[in-house]
Design a protein around this motif. Structure first.
Motif, short mmCIF file in Angstrom:
data_model
loop_
_atom_site.label_atom_id
_atom_site.label_comp_id
_atom_site.label_asym_id
_atom_site.label_seq_id
_atom_site.Cartn_x
_atom_site.Cartn_y
_atom_site.Cartn_z
N ALA A 214 1.00 -1.26 -0.01
CA ALA A 214 0.03 -0.06 0.15
C ALA A 214 0.73 1.22 -0.09
O ALA A 214 0.61 2.22 -0.81
CB ALA A 214 -0.93 -0.04 1.15
N ASN B 168 -10.90 1.96 -4.90
CA ASN B 168 -10.68 1.14 -6.29
C ASN B 168 -9.42 0.22 -6.09
O ASN B 168 -9.57 -1.07 -6.74
CB ASN B 168 -10.30 2.43 -7.34
CG ASN B 168 -11.67 2.93 -7.77
OD1 ASN B 168 -12.86 2.71 -7.68
ND2 ASN B 168 -11.31 4.16 -8.26
N ALA B 169 -8.72 0.45 -5.42
CA ALA B 169 -7.20 -0.34 -5.13
C ALA B 169 -7.83 -1.51 -4.31
O ALA B 169 -7.50 -2.65 -4.59
CB ALA B 169 -6.25 0.35 -4.39
N ARG C 286 2.55 1.86 -3.43
CA ARG C 286 1.50 2.29 -4.39
C ARG C 286 1.03 3.81 -4.17
O ARG C 286 0.26 4.10 -4.88
CB ARG C 286 0.45 1.13 -4.39
CG ARG C 286 0.91 -0.21 -4.85
CD ARG C 286 0.07 -1.33 -4.85
NE ARG C 286 -1.46 -1.14 -5.43
CZ ARG C 286 -2.23 -2.05 -5.29
NH1 ARG C 286 -2.07 -3.00 -4.80
NH2 ARG C 286 -3.50 -1.57 -6.15
N ASP D 47 -9.88 -3.84 -6.46
CA ASP D 47 -8.85 -4.59 -7.33
C ASP D 47 -7.96 -5.64 -6.70
O ASP D 47 -7.68 -6.43 -7.30
CB ASP D 47 -7.83 -3.64 -8.26
CG ASP D 47 -8.86 -2.76 -9.38
OD1 ASP D 47 -9.81 -3.21 -9.66
OD2 ASP D 47 -8.26 -1.61 -9.56
N ASP D 48 -7.52 -5.59 -5.48
CA ASP D 48 -6.72 -6.37 -4.83
C ASP D 48 -7.34 -6.34 -3.32
O ASP D 48 -6.66 -5.44 -2.48
CB ASP D 48 -5.20 -5.42 -4.69
CG ASP D 48 -4.39 -6.57 -4.21
OD1 ASP D 48 -4.45 -7.58 -3.86
OD2 ASP D 48 -3.01 -5.90 -4.23
N LEU E 222 -0.90 4.62 -1.59
CA LEU E 222 -2.15 4.51 -1.11
C LEU E 222 -2.54 5.19 0.40
O LEU E 222 -3.52 5.67 0.73
CB LEU E 222 -2.74 3.16 -1.07
CG LEU E 222 -2.86 2.60 -2.64
CD1 LEU E 222 -3.16 1.01 -2.37
CD2 LEU E 222 -3.92 3.21 -3.29
N THR F 258 -9.72 6.36 -4.74
CA THR F 258 -8.46 5.73 -5.24
C THR F 258 -8.14 4.33 -4.23
O THR F 258 -8.00 3.51 -4.75
CB THR F 258 -7.07 6.78 -5.14
OG1 THR F 258 -7.35 7.76 -6.33
CG2 THR F 258 -6.03 5.89 -5.56
#
Length: 114
Positions: free
Chosen positions: A66, A81-82, A69, A85-86, A71, A78
């Motif tokens: 994280a 969404n992350a 990335r 996705d994961d 985050l 954001t």
């Protein structure tokens, strides 16, 4: 009382929280292994809203990428969404009952929802 736990069986805190819920006869329990069956973006947003926290506060940093990335300083959209996705980025366990929602770390936090 109905309770739903978003659970990762590899997580000790998640297993301990699940054990607390399973040992209470008054709880009708739904277990969701969120790595296999991740919540939708909308469901995550609802859970965090009901818990009174931001998606960033629900972000799992330890044991993930994280930070790398970017985050940890990202906006809510954001981060959500992350997480979709994961799902490993979702901090756990999340428990939802009619009394509210919480990330149950430590596991005794679940008692406030019962």
């Amino acid at each position: 009382m109905k309770a739903t736990i978003w659970h990762n069986p590899k997580c000790g805190t998640s297993r301990k929280t699940l054990a607390i819920l399973e040992n209470l006869s008054k709880v009708e329990l739904t277990v969701v292994e969120y790595l296999k069956d991740p919540p939708t973006r909308e469901k995550l947003a609802q859970l965090y809203s009901d818990a009174g926290i931001t998606p960033s506060e629900g972000l799992r940093v330890r044991g993930t990428d994280a930070k790398e990335r970017g985050l940890t300083g990202a906006d809510a959209d954001t981060v959500l969404n992350a997480m979709v996705d994961d799902p490993i980025l979702i901090n756990r366990p999340i428990v939802e009952t009619e009394k509210g929602v919480a990330i149950c770390r430590p596991q005794d936090e679940v008692l406030k929802l019962l």
